[in-house]
Design a protein around this motif. Structure first.
Motif, PDB file in Angstrom:
ATOM      1  N   PRO A 304       0.808  -1.223   0.000  1.00  0.00           N
ATOM      2  CA  PRO A 304       0.000   0.000   0.000  1.00  0.00           C
ATOM      3  C   PRO A 304       0.837   1.266   0.000  1.00  0.00           C
ATOM      4  CG  PRO A 304      -0.843  -1.518   1.633  1.00  0.00           C
ATOM      5  CD  PRO A 304       0.370  -2.157   1.047  1.00  0.00           C
ATOM      6  N   ALA A 308       0.516   4.203  -2.646  1.00  0.00           N
ATOM      7  CA  ALA A 308       0.246   5.589  -2.265  1.00  0.00           C
ATOM      8  C   ALA A 308       1.238   6.517  -2.943  1.00  0.00           C
ATOM      9  CB  ALA A 308       0.329   5.738  -0.750  1.00  0.00           C
ATOM     10  N   SER A 319      -2.026  17.308 -11.806  1.00  0.00           N
ATOM     11  CA  SER A 319      -2.913  18.329 -11.270  1.00  0.00           C
ATOM     12  C   SER A 319      -2.715  19.634 -12.033  1.00  0.00           C
ATOM     13  CB  SER A 319      -2.640  18.546  -9.790  1.00  0.00           C
ATOM     14  OG  SER A 319      -1.476  19.296  -9.634  1.00  0.00           O
TER      15      SER A 319
ATOM     16  N   ILE B  89     -14.851  14.156   1.158  1.00  0.00           N
ATOM     17  CA  ILE B  89     -14.961  12.861   1.814  1.00  0.00           C
ATOM     18  C   ILE B  89     -13.571  12.486   2.315  1.00  0.00           C
ATOM     19  CG2 ILE B  89     -14.483  11.357  -0.178  1.00  0.00           C
ATOM     20  CD1 ILE B  89     -17.279  10.024   1.078  1.00  0.00           C
ATOM     21  N   LEU B  91     -11.524   9.090   3.046  1.00  0.00           N
ATOM     22  CA  LEU B  91     -11.500   7.627   3.057  1.00  0.00           C
ATOM     23  C   LEU B  91     -10.395   7.082   3.943  1.00  0.00           C
ATOM     24  CD1 LEU B  91     -11.989   6.738  -0.688  1.00  0.00           C
ATOM     25  CD2 LEU B  91     -13.659   6.758   1.119  1.00  0.00           C
ATOM     26  N   MET B 135      -3.271  18.785  -0.697  1.00  0.00           N
ATOM     27  CA  MET B 135      -3.438  18.130  -2.005  1.00  0.00           C
ATOM     28  C   MET B 135      -4.775  18.523  -2.620  1.00  0.00           C
ATOM     29  SD  MET B 135      -2.129  14.237  -1.681  1.00  0.00           S
ATOM     30  CE  MET B 135      -2.472  13.649  -3.319  1.00  0.00           C
ATOM     31  N   PHE B 139      -3.674  21.537  -4.956  1.00  0.00           N
ATOM     32  CA  PHE B 139      -3.360  20.816  -6.183  1.00  0.00           C
ATOM     33  C   PHE B 139      -4.615  20.324  -6.882  1.00  0.00           C
ATOM     34  CE2 PHE B 139       0.566  20.710  -3.804  1.00  0.00           C
ATOM     35  CZ  PHE B 139       1.470  21.106  -4.781  1.00  0.00           C
ATOM     36  N   GLN B 140      -5.765  20.662  -6.324  1.00  0.00           N
ATOM     37  CA  GLN B 140      -7.050  20.324  -6.931  1.00  0.00           C
ATOM     38  C   GLN B 140      -7.191  18.845  -7.259  1.00  0.00           C
ATOM     39  OE1 GLN B 140      -7.412  23.081 -10.140  1.00  0.00           O
ATOM     40  NE2 GLN B 140      -7.384  24.832  -8.789  1.00  0.00           N
ATOM     41  N   VAL B 141      -6.625  17.989  -6.400  1.00  0.00           N
ATOM     42  CA  VAL B 141      -6.850  16.561  -6.522  1.00  0.00           C
ATOM     43  C   VAL B 141      -8.221  16.293  -5.904  1.00  0.00           C
ATOM     44  CG1 VAL B 141      -5.978  14.296  -5.868  1.00  0.00           C
ATOM     45  CG2 VAL B 141      -4.383  16.162  -6.278  1.00  0.00           C
ATOM     46  N   GLN B 142      -9.025  15.429  -6.525  1.00  0.00           N
ATOM     47  CA  GLN B 142     -10.341  15.172  -5.941  1.00  0.00           C
ATOM     48  C   GLN B 142     -10.191  14.565  -4.546  1.00  0.00           C
ATOM     49  OE1 GLN B 142      -9.617  13.755  -9.003  1.00  0.00           O
ATOM     50  NE2 GLN B 142     -11.276  14.189 -10.422  1.00  0.00           N
ATOM     51  N   PHE B 144     -11.704  12.303  -3.027  1.00  0.00           N
ATOM     52  CA  PHE B 144     -11.756  10.841  -3.049  1.00  0.00           C
ATOM     53  C   PHE B 144     -10.370  10.254  -3.311  1.00  0.00           C
ATOM     54  CE2 PHE B 144     -12.921   6.701  -4.533  1.00  0.00           C
ATOM     55  CZ  PHE B 144     -14.046   6.409  -3.814  1.00  0.00           C
ATOM     56  N   VAL B 145      -9.678  10.808  -4.313  1.00  0.00           N
ATOM     57  CA  VAL B 145      -8.378  10.257  -4.701  1.00  0.00           C
ATOM     58  C   VAL B 145      -7.313  10.596  -3.659  1.00  0.00           C
ATOM     59  CG1 VAL B 145      -6.579  10.314  -6.431  1.00  0.00           C
ATOM     60  CG2 VAL B 145      -8.958  10.409  -7.123  1.00  0.00           C
ATOM     61  N   LEU B 148      -7.793   8.581  -0.656  1.00  0.00           N
ATOM     62  CA  LEU B 148      -7.517   7.181  -0.983  1.00  0.00           C
ATOM     63  C   LEU B 148      -6.016   6.939  -0.903  1.00  0.00           C
ATOM     64  CD1 LEU B 148      -8.841   4.600  -1.992  1.00  0.00           C
ATOM     65  CD2 LEU B 148      -8.501   5.379  -4.307  1.00  0.00           C
ATOM     66  N   ALA B 149      -5.238   7.880  -1.467  1.00  0.00           N
ATOM     67  CA  ALA B 149      -3.779   7.782  -1.391  1.00  0.00           C
ATOM     68  C   ALA B 149      -3.349   7.800   0.070  1.00  0.00           C
ATOM     69  CB  ALA B 149      -3.131   8.925  -2.154  1.00  0.00           C
ATOM     70  N   MET B 151      -5.055   6.828   2.575  1.00  0.00           N
ATOM     71  CA  MET B 151      -5.454   5.553   3.169  1.00  0.00           C
ATOM     72  C   MET B 151      -4.370   4.497   2.933  1.00  0.00           C
ATOM     73  SD  MET B 151      -8.698   3.392   1.903  1.00  0.00           S
ATOM     74  CE  MET B 151      -8.845   1.663   2.188  1.00  0.00           C
ATOM     75  N   PHE B 152      -3.902   4.417   1.687  1.00  0.00           N
ATOM     76  CA  PHE B 152      -2.862   3.437   1.378  1.00  0.00           C
ATOM     77  C   PHE B 152      -1.572   3.786   2.101  1.00  0.00           C
ATOM     78  CE2 PHE B 152      -5.356   2.395  -2.556  1.00  0.00           C
ATOM     79  CZ  PHE B 152      -5.566   1.069  -2.227  1.00  0.00           C
TER      80      PHE B 152
END
Lengths: 357, 342
Positions: A304, A308, A319, B89, B91, B135, B139-142, B144-145, B148-149, B151-152
């Protein structure tokens, strides 16, 4: 050179190549493919085989994301599919007969199709946000799979079913042939007809596309159905690989891997423009990454962390702000004042997210 | 459920702009409270049904345990409410919780004193939350993504720090964890106390500070909030910092609860937190919802578990199905409410 650097597949392919180089350095025979027992054998072939389920799920996910949705339930659908197929084979008197296996496959696929229809109904007819609509099935689906298997891990012995997971056809793994075949057919249908464009129109502005005569609702419903079907197929491949239906762990986190594959491939989660070739590369990157971690002798539990790092690197490089910086830096180097602002590339504009409510 | 194609020209399914106040409803309940009221009714029904079906159900011991077993989830849900109110959100909370338990256990094992360890493990969550905010906003990363990163990342760090479960036997930490206040048959542990304090703080911040109002404003419409001159950037990043900090604190509470740090704790716990927030009546599009609703949501989830345990014959997988059905009901309810508003 600049065109290559700017191509939307540049960073994902660069990541894939970097991973392959790292593997080859660590183990020089990594890329070698030999013929053994009449079929191809080697790490690249194995990567193709392990990519298969992820590719199928990511394919459905790309289409769903194109309509500005998301399908979190695919992991649960994978579990349901395996549970249904293996329970049917296990309960039949003759697990080795092709008829039993075909019925099991048909049952599983039809049920998964219906689960997809259910998701599509919630999203397109009731208008529930995709993330929540599919969260329902994501939570309940594993419970249903447990119900089907009775809380046990169902294992079967069935030669025809095993072919799906570990068989070979024309020297290639059957799983890979199925997944890449389905992928090619879908890519062909989506890109050689207007379907892909209509999907993008739905994703960019559902209301406007509906008003201009696009049947957005039917399209949205269709992509969720397709996503369910592909996840079901992936579930069959996964359960045929292990010959066991584990309702708790089959396809666990596959939805996240699939979303990652889509994102690495350059499709924005905000919907609109999508990129199937990017998804293919993304799925390969993830499968190769998992392989790399084992080749380098790192505990697979740390995978993971690398995932990541790859995601953070790729998303940051893609981006809008980073692109602005990069172009600005490049412009300063080249000293070309007349260059048009390339930040307005359609696949990186965040504008579509602003069209809210 | 039908499989036929929808009729052409049917009603558009676009989300409707939430309107804060319901007109033409004098002397009646504000519509904003309806989903929370629904949650409350479900909770009351579950208590009544449980109370009539099983002996010893409506006892202080069971209710106290409900809070004790879910203290960490309450804290997660409070943080998640902030993020979801801004329309985002998170995650990563399950993994960050695990990271915090692992850091706590590993540092205590290394012999560091408790006053040093606690801020460090909560701070790990804060740092990850800050990274998410940066981020997402800069950096306008959604969301969710980005999360998610995260989370990992957090899960990978857990395994890097401690592949195996570490038991916590530091005497002062154990003393802190086993602190309990007894009022008659009611019991309150230190983790419940901390969770309740977090709920109170969350409530105060959301409803009585400028930051809280900006959170609601961003969820209602980020562009409008920006045009109104509200500090959107700072608030959005802070919302993720709050969620990360809550996850770190949740990890601390979970470490107190389990007296160990283990890399695999909290798998899919982010889903429980999101489900609790949604059942608690917060709209995932942002802008409407309450911290107290999320707490009710956590209690509903906890009660489902309790009832299934009391029932005895039902298998544990029914929990998942029931949670799914409840989610469906609440989402449908919210949908009906927002449609009627137009």
């Amino acid at each position: 050179m600049r065109d290559v650097l700017r191509h939307h597949l540049f960073w994902p392919v660069a990541a894939l190549v970097a991973l392959l180089v790292a593997n080859t350095v660590a183990r020089p025979s990594f890329l070698a493919v030999t013929v053994r027992d009449g079929h191809l054998f080697g790490a690249p072939i194995d990567i193709l085989r392990t990519t298969a389920p992820l590719l199928l799920v990511a394919l459905g996910m790309t289409l769903v994301i194109a309509t500005r949705g998301i399908d979190l339930s695919v992991g649960a659908v994978v579990a349901v599919s395996g549970a249904v197929a293996l329970s049917h084979i296990a309960s039949s008197p003759n697990p080795d007969s092709p008829v039993t296996v075909l019925t099991a496959i048909a049952l599983a696929l039809v049920l998964c199709l219906l689960l997809g229809v259910w998701n599509g109904f919630l999203v397109s007819v009731l208008g529930i946000q995709p993330i929540i609509a599919t969260l329902i099935l994501m939570t309940a689906g594993r419970g249903v799979a447990m119900l089907i298997t009775g809380g046990m891990i169902t294992t079967v012995n069935s030669a025809p079913f095993k072919v799906l997971g570990s068989g070979f056809w024309l020297g290639l793994p059957v799983a890979a042939v199925i997944a890449f075949g389905v992928f090619a057919v879908v890519a062909f249908v989506v890109r050689r007809t207007a379907l892909g464009m209509l999907l993008e129109a739905t994703g960019i502005n559902p209301a406007a596309s509906r008003l201009s005569g696009v049947r957005s609702r039917t399209l949205t419903w269709t992509v969720y159905t397709a996503s369910g079907l592909f996840a079901g197929l992936a579930g069959l491949l996964i359960s045929a690989d292990t010959m066991a239906a584990d309702a708790n762990n089959a396809g666990l986190f596959i939805e996240l891997d699939a979303i990652l594959a889509v994102v690495i491939g350059g499709t924005a989660l905000s919907g609109g423009k999508f990129n199937l070739s990017g998804t293919l590369v993304g799925a390969l990157v993830i499968a190769t990454l998992e392989r790399t971690v084992t080749v380098l002798g790192i505990s697979p539990l740390v995978t993971p962390l690398f995932m990541a790092l790859v995601v953070i690197a790729v998303t940051l490089l893609q981006s809008p702000r980073m692109r602005e910086r990069l172009t600005a830096a490049r412009r300063r180097q080249v000293m070309a004042p007349a260059e048009p602002p390339s930040t307005a590339r359609p696949d990186s504009t965040p504008d579509s997210t602003e069209v809210k409510a | 459920m039908t499989t036929s194609a929808p009729a052409p020209g049917a009603a558009p399914t676009e989300p409707v702009a939430p309107r804060a106040r319901a007109r033409k409803l004098p002397a009646r309940l504000d519509r904003r409270y309806l989903p929370v009221l629904g949650t409350f009714v479900v909770l009351a029904l579950m208590l009544i049904v449980g109370g009539t079906r099983y002996e010893n159900f409506l006892t202080p011991a069971v209710i106290s345990n409900l809070f004790i077993n879910n203290a960490h989830l309450i804290v997660l849900a409070v943080g998640m409410t902030f993020v979801i109110l801004t329309g985002g959100i998170d995650l990563s909370v399950g993994s960050v919780l695990a990271l915090s338990t692992v850091i706590t256990a590993a540092l205590l094992q290394a012999g560091l004193p408790v006053p040093v360890v606690l801020p460090l493990s909560v701070g790990a969550g804060t740092v990850i939350g800050l990274a998410h905010g940066v981020m997402i906003h800069y950096f306008q990363v959604q969301p969710f993504v980005a999360t998610l990163a995260g989370m990992f990342l957090a899960r990978g760090l857990c395994f890097l720090i401690a592949p195996e479960s570490i038991a916590i036997d530091d005497p002062s930490f154990v003393a802190l964890a086993s602190w309990v206040q007894i009022f008659g048959e009611w019991r309150m542990t230190s983790s419940v106390l901390i969770a309740l304090i977090v709920v109170g703080l969350g409530f105060l911040v959301l409803h009585f500070t400028r930051f809280g109002r900006t959170v609601y404003a961003i969820g209602g419409g980020e562009q409008s909030a920006l045009l109104m001159g509200l500090p959107v950037a700072r608030t959005k990043v802070l919302a993720y910092v709050v969620s990360g900090t809550c996850a770190g604190l949740g990890g601390l509470l979970f470490a107190m609860f389990s007296r160990s740090g283990y890399s695999l704790t909290g798998v899919a716990m982010e889903l429980d937190a999101i489900a609790a927030v949604v059942i608690g009546g917060t709209l995932l599009t942002g802008g409407t919802g309450f911290v107290l609703g999320s707490v009710l949501g956590v209690l509903v989830l906890g009660l489902i578990q309790t009832i299934i345990t009391f029932e005895g014959t039902l298998s544990s997988w029914w929990t998942k199905i029931v949670i799914g059905v409840l989610l469906l009901i609440f989402v449908a309810l919210q949908r009906v409410l927002s449609l009627r508003r137009t």
